[in-house]
Enzyme design. Structure first.
Site, PDB file in Angstrom:
ATOM      1  N   HIS A  60       1.192   5.269  -2.282  1.00 35.47           N
ATOM      2  CA  HIS A  60       0.637   6.167  -3.316  1.00 35.47           C
ATOM      3  C   HIS A  60       1.820   6.750  -4.073  1.00 35.47           C
ATOM      4  CE1 HIS A  60      -3.511   6.289  -1.572  1.00 35.47           C
ATOM      5  NE2 HIS A  60      -2.830   5.890  -0.508  1.00 35.47           N
TER       6      HIS A  60
ATOM      7  N   GLN B 232      -9.622   8.970  -4.980  1.00 36.98           N
ATOM      8  CA  GLN B 232      -9.223   9.680  -3.756  1.00 36.98           C
ATOM      9  C   GLN B 232     -10.307  10.624  -3.243  1.00 36.98           C
ATOM     10  OE1 GLN B 232      -5.956   9.977  -1.604  1.00 36.98           O
ATOM     11  NE2 GLN B 232      -7.889  10.470  -0.600  1.00 36.98           N
TER      12      GLN B 232
ATOM     13  N   HIS C 117       0.850  -1.209   0.000  1.00 37.19           N
ATOM     14  CA  HIS C 117       0.000   0.000   0.000  1.00 37.19           C
ATOM     15  C   HIS C 117       0.876   1.246   0.000  1.00 37.19           C
ATOM     16  CE1 HIS C 117      -3.924   2.045   1.350  1.00 37.19           C
ATOM     17  NE2 HIS C 117      -3.043   3.016   1.141  1.00 37.19           N
TER      18      HIS C 117
ATOM     19  N   GLU D  72     -10.979   4.751   7.513  1.00 40.93           N
ATOM     20  CA  GLU D  72      -9.750   5.385   8.010  1.00 40.93           C
ATOM     21  C   GLU D  72     -10.139   6.598   8.853  1.00 40.93           C
ATOM     22  OE1 GLU D  72      -6.860   6.498   5.050  1.00 40.93           O
ATOM     23  OE2 GLU D  72      -5.281   6.806   6.528  1.00 40.93           O
TER      24      GLU D  72
ATOM     25  N   ASP E  54       2.583   3.354   2.738  1.00 42.11           N
ATOM     26  CA  ASP E  54       1.512   4.315   2.457  1.00 42.11           C
ATOM     27  C   ASP E  54       2.001   5.624   1.836  1.00 42.11           C
ATOM     28  OD1 ASP E  54      -1.013   5.381   2.254  1.00 42.11           O
ATOM     29  OD2 ASP E  54      -1.427   5.467   4.385  1.00 42.11           O
TER      30      ASP E  54
ATOM     31  N   HIS F  31      -9.646   1.810   0.707  1.00 40.19           N
ATOM     32  CA  HIS F  31      -9.352   2.596   1.898  1.00 40.19           C
ATOM     33  C   HIS F  31     -10.644   2.531   2.717  1.00 40.19           C
ATOM     34  CE1 HIS F  31      -5.988   4.065  -0.413  1.00 40.19           C
ATOM     35  NE2 HIS F  31      -5.565   4.809   0.591  1.00 40.19           N
TER      36      HIS F  31
HETATM   37 ZN   LIG Z   1      -3.513   5.054   1.273  1.00 42.13          ZN
END
Ligand SMILES: [Zn+2]
Length: 418
Positions: free
Chosen positions: A58, A152, A56, A213, A309, A210
């Site tokens: 980005h 996102q 994971h 979170e 991440d 996701h």
């Molecule tokens: Zn993430």
């Protein structure tokens, strides 16, 4: 050409092992192979494990934390999303690729050979996805990259977000993404989970959401994701990333949900450095840790792994692709430091990540599989974790991606000499 590595320490093996490689694959692993290979490498008892997996990250966000307007003053997830939204326009495929390449270099030089990256598709130009698809193709011989078509800014909170996710899958993304806790109402969050499952079935893709979170224990999209994927029989192809709210759920709720998680065979990713930093921001004291129930999931036999991440993005100002650092933080925050837990801690950044990425068939130190492995500067898993040791060698299809010599130290002091 045959190549033989001797004097390798392997997890759960008492005596030194030999590793024979031919034509890019492991052909035999054992204590005394009694073969003459064209080339022999003595590993001097160093620990050999499968390559690190970062399931994971980005790669389209890396090194943007210092951009004008990107500074996240509150340090919350939601300001991170806002800052990214305000500063992402104007990126080019080349610019995204250049940053992603730099992050890949950092990760690979620390033993990573498998990456699952999210690509933000809430952008009609699909710049991130185009860049990461190109990078994936360019690097395919030395690095495995999976790409998540990730909205996102939401499937429904962003105009045509769900259509853009689908477009990303058609363009070649490997996984369906989503962010239900960011949608504007619970109903839209639920709708996005339904949509993700529907798209995964339609296009035969993996799922990585996701999910929850947030510290809000009423954010319960994990429950719906688990139920839907269980009923479709694709729980083992599904990943719930973050699930921070599950760390705040009450015991009775967690007890019941845990039973379904086991049945569904869902995979979990926790990002310890990011979530200890981003969560708990609305708490005074006591202040929550913000991570999901990593220890309890692991104890229940549910597949759970750690990931980086972020590398210097609007969510998290640090990060360098060092999975050993992520692991060290994770086992502290999640209180996973009994001796058996330490001995198997490396699983959280190796084999468990491979299960999450659904690449078990090609991953691991087994005869017949691709000869991909790393050598750590330690003679046991315990020492590797205790010393947060570095990677001396990374081997891919039998070829060295790099070899690192331990740095020499100059000293006259007897106490500082080995
Ligand atoms: Zn993430």
């Amino acid at each position: 050409m045959q190549k033989l590595y001797t004097n390798a320490t392997l997890v759960d093996k008492d005596e030194p092992q030999e590793i024979l490689i031919d034509n890019g694959k492991f052909t035999a692993i054992g204590p005394h192979l009694a073969v003459e290979a064209a080339e022999t490498v003595d590993l001097n008892g160093r620990l050999v494990v499968p390559p690190y997996v970062d399931p994971h990250i980005h790669l389209d966000y890396v090194y943007t934390a210092m951009r004008q307007g990107a500074l996240n003053g509150t340090g919350t997830l939601f300001e991170g999303i806002q800052r990214w939204s305000e500063t992402k326009a104007g990126a080019t495929v080349e610019e995204v690729k250049e940053r992603a390449r730099r992050a890949v270099r950092e990760e690979m030089l620390q033993g990573v050979q498998y990456i699952r990256t999210h690509a933000d598709v809430t952008d009609p130009s699909m710049t991130s996805l185009k860049a990461l698809l190109e990078l994936k193709e360019e690097l395919k011989d030395i690095l495995t990259i999976q790409i998540v078509s990730f909205p996102q800014e939401g499937m429904y909170a962003y105009p045509n977000g769900a259509e853009l996710v689908e477009e990303g899958l058609k363009m070649g993304a490997d996984c369906v993404g989503g962010i239900p806790h960011y949608e504007l109402a619970r109903e839209f969050g639920e709708k996005s989970v339904h949509k993700a499952v529907e798209l995964a079935v339609k296009y035969d893709k993996l799922i990585d959401l996701h999910c929850d979170e947030t510290d809000d224990d009423q954010s319960r999209f994990l429950e719906l994701l688990t139920a839907l994927t269980y009923m479709e029989g694709i729980g083992d192809r599904t990943t719930a990333s973050h699930t921070c709210s599950f760390g705040s759920a009450n015991g009775a709720y967690a007890f019941r949900l845990m039973k379904t998680l086991i049945k569904a065979k869902l995979n979990f990713i926790s990002c310890p450095t990011e979530n200890i930093y981003l969560e708990g921001r609305q708490d005074t004291y006591p202040k929550r840790r913000g991570l999901t129930r990593v220890k309890e999931l692991n104890d229940a036999g549910i597949n759970v792994c750690f990931a980086q991440d972020s590398i210097a993005d609007p969510w998290y100002p640090l990060g360098n692709g060092n999975l050993m650092n992520v692991l060290d933080n994770g086992i502290h925050i999640c209180q996973m430091m009994s001796f058996p837990e330490i001995d198997h801690a490396l699983d959280l950044i190796t084999t468990h990540g491979a299960v999450t990425m659904h690449i078990q068939d090609e991953y691991g130190l087994d005869a017949g599989k691709p000869a991909n492995f790393i050598v750590l500067d330690a003679d046991s898993p315990y020492e590797a974790v205790r010393c947060r040791t570095g990677v001396l060698r990374s081997v891919r299809y039998g070829k060295e991606l790099f070899v690192r010599e331990p740095a020499p130290v100059k000293t006259d002091l007897a106490i500082l000499q080995a």
